[in-house]
Design a protein around this motif. Structure first.
Motif, mmCIF file in Angstrom:
data_model
loop_
_atom_site.group_PDB
_atom_site.id
_atom_site.type_symbol
_atom_site.label_atom_id
_atom_site.label_comp_id
_atom_site.label_asym_id
_atom_site.label_seq_id
_atom_site.Cartn_x
_atom_site.Cartn_y
_atom_site.Cartn_z
ATOM 1 N N ARG A 27 -50.178 -12.618 -129.770
ATOM 2 C CA ARG A 27 -51.489 -12.733 -129.123
ATOM 3 C C ARG A 27 -52.423 -13.514 -130.026
ATOM 4 O O ARG A 27 -52.590 -13.172 -131.208
ATOM 5 C CB ARG A 27 -52.067 -11.351 -128.827
ATOM 6 C CG ARG A 27 -53.455 -11.415 -128.186
ATOM 7 C CD ARG A 27 -53.967 -10.050 -127.799
ATOM 8 N NE ARG A 27 -53.293 -9.555 -126.611
ATOM 9 C CZ ARG A 27 -53.619 -8.401 -126.016
ATOM 10 N NH1 ARG A 27 -54.568 -7.640 -126.509
ATOM 11 N NH2 ARG A 27 -52.970 -8.022 -124.938
ATOM 12 N N ARG A 28 -53.002 -14.547 -129.456
ATOM 13 C CA ARG A 28 -53.894 -15.418 -130.223
ATOM 14 C C ARG A 28 -55.080 -14.627 -130.787
ATOM 15 O O ARG A 28 -55.748 -13.888 -130.060
ATOM 16 C CB ARG A 28 -54.408 -16.538 -129.327
ATOM 17 C CG ARG A 28 -55.122 -17.668 -130.076
ATOM 18 C CD ARG A 28 -55.679 -18.696 -129.102
ATOM 19 N NE ARG A 28 -54.672 -19.166 -128.167
ATOM 20 C CZ ARG A 28 -53.805 -20.141 -128.433
ATOM 21 N NH1 ARG A 28 -53.829 -20.726 -129.622
ATOM 22 N NH2 ARG A 28 -52.924 -20.517 -127.513
ATOM 23 N N GLY A 29 -55.303 -14.784 -132.091
ATOM 24 C CA GLY A 29 -56.426 -14.134 -132.733
ATOM 25 C C GLY A 29 -56.212 -12.662 -133.018
ATOM 26 O O GLY A 29 -57.113 -12.009 -133.562
ATOM 27 N N VAL A 30 -55.056 -12.111 -132.649
ATOM 28 C CA VAL A 30 -54.777 -10.690 -132.858
ATOM 29 C C VAL A 30 -53.562 -10.490 -133.765
ATOM 30 O O VAL A 30 -53.613 -9.716 -134.726
ATOM 31 C CB VAL A 30 -54.555 -9.969 -131.506
ATOM 32 C CG1 VAL A 30 -54.131 -8.522 -131.728
ATOM 33 C CG2 VAL A 30 -55.820 -10.030 -130.655
ATOM 34 N N THR A 31 -52.460 -11.153 -133.467
ATOM 35 C CA THR A 31 -51.243 -10.994 -134.261
ATOM 36 C C THR A 31 -51.403 -11.666 -135.620
ATOM 37 O O THR A 31 -51.626 -12.877 -135.691
ATOM 38 C CB THR A 31 -50.035 -11.611 -133.533
ATOM 39 O OG1 THR A 31 -49.957 -11.094 -132.204
ATOM 40 C CG2 THR A 31 -48.748 -11.278 -134.272
ATOM 41 N N PRO A 32 -51.294 -10.924 -136.708
ATOM 42 C CA PRO A 32 -51.431 -11.536 -138.038
ATOM 43 C C PRO A 32 -50.301 -12.535 -138.308
ATOM 44 O O PRO A 32 -49.145 -12.280 -137.967
ATOM 45 C CB PRO A 32 -51.336 -10.339 -138.998
ATOM 46 C CG PRO A 32 -51.597 -9.135 -138.159
ATOM 47 C CD PRO A 32 -51.099 -9.461 -136.793
ATOM 48 N N VAL A 33 -50.642 -13.646 -138.917
ATOM 49 C CA VAL A 33 -49.634 -14.644 -139.275
ATOM 50 C C VAL A 33 -48.602 -14.036 -140.218
ATOM 51 O O VAL A 33 -47.401 -14.333 -140.134
ATOM 52 C CB VAL A 33 -50.306 -15.877 -139.918
ATOM 53 C CG1 VAL A 33 -49.257 -16.858 -140.435
ATOM 54 C CG2 VAL A 33 -51.226 -16.563 -138.913
ATOM 55 N N SER A 34 -49.048 -13.142 -141.100
ATOM 56 C CA SER A 34 -48.122 -12.514 -142.040
ATOM 57 C C SER A 34 -47.051 -11.702 -141.320
ATOM 58 O O SER A 34 -45.889 -11.646 -141.753
ATOM 59 C CB SER A 34 -48.884 -11.606 -143.012
ATOM 60 O OG SER A 34 -49.586 -10.591 -142.310
#
Length: 249
Positions: A220-227
């Motif tokens: 989810r854009r802006g929610v799921t951390p890239v890490s």
């Protein structure tokens, strides 16, 4: 992980099952489509009602990428073992899983959709089937017969998540679903598993999906951390699981 064999009859054995073909069949607008307003399936499962809808066209593209990744990595050997992973993808991820299952049933033959998100079951509601027993009971050896239900969609079956009481959610992470399924007395059918990140995080997706043919990630854009995305990709890579791509909701 060793699982107790399922007792009782297999509810699928009397069905007309055939292995998935290596060819790419064309969508038929008359193949198993339901009439608009059919209350046996949630209208959010658009592929059950309208093969020409723009959303369904996007779902078919995701299916094509999954098949291409599977065949590039391991070749086509009949039964497909595919997965859709939700990394905080929200309701959109489970809706996509239900639609992907419907598209696979239409284009690739008999398909079993497994709701492996036992913490937050959702596919039973979308396909309007009971969730009294399912994957949790199957893995725990408590199912008297294989808990697979025929949906209203032609050639699509659902294994609901079941009840997560007693640590059943942890059972899902203890071994490969592909290996476990070998003991379930399944006929030739495609297997599509839907998994989601557990609330505590750190879900062992690589361990669960070892020997699967291909995986798509839903974020989810802006929610799921890239890490978290990087962690999951590294985990899948360590287990040599082909990643077909990602969907951002």
């Amino acid at each position: 992980m060793r699982l107790r064999s399922t007792a009782g009859a297999n509810p699928l054995l009397d069905a007309n099952f055939h292995p998935a073909s290596d060819a790419e069949p064309q969508v038929s607008t008359g193949l198993g489509l339901l009439d608009a307003g059919d209350e046996r399936v949630d209208p959010l499962v658009t592929a059950a009602f309208d093969a020409d809808h723009p959303y369904v066209a996007k779902v078919r593209k995701i299916r094509a990428k999954l098949l291409a990744a599977a065949r590039e990595a391991r070749g086509a050997d009949g039964r497909l073992r595919l997965a859709l992973l939700s990394l905080q993808g929200g309701d959109e991820a489970s809706i996509l899983a239900a639609n992907l299952g419907a598209v696979m049933a239409q284009m690739d033959g008999p398909t079993i959709l497994v709701d492996a998100d036992v913490d937050r079951p959702s596919l039973d509601r979308l396909l309007r089937l009971p969730n009294r027993i399912g994957l949790a009971e199957q893995l725990g050896g408590m199912a008297l017969r294989l808990p697979v239900l025929q949906t209203a969609i032609e050639r699509l079956w659902l294994m609901p998540a079941g009840q997560a009481a007693g640590g059943a959610a942890t059972l899902v992470e203890k071994g490969s679903l592909a290996e476990a399924a070998k003991g379930w007395n399944l006929p030739e059918a495609n297997l599509l598993a839907y998994l989601a990140e557990r609330p505590r995080g750190g879900t062992a997706f690589g361990n669960i999906l070892e020997k699967f043919d291909a995986v798509v990630l839903v974020t989810r854009r802006g929610v799921t951390p890239v890490s978290e995305v990087r962690r999951v990709i590294d985990d899948l890579d360590r287990h040599h699981i082909p990643i077909a791509g990602s969907v951002v909701s």
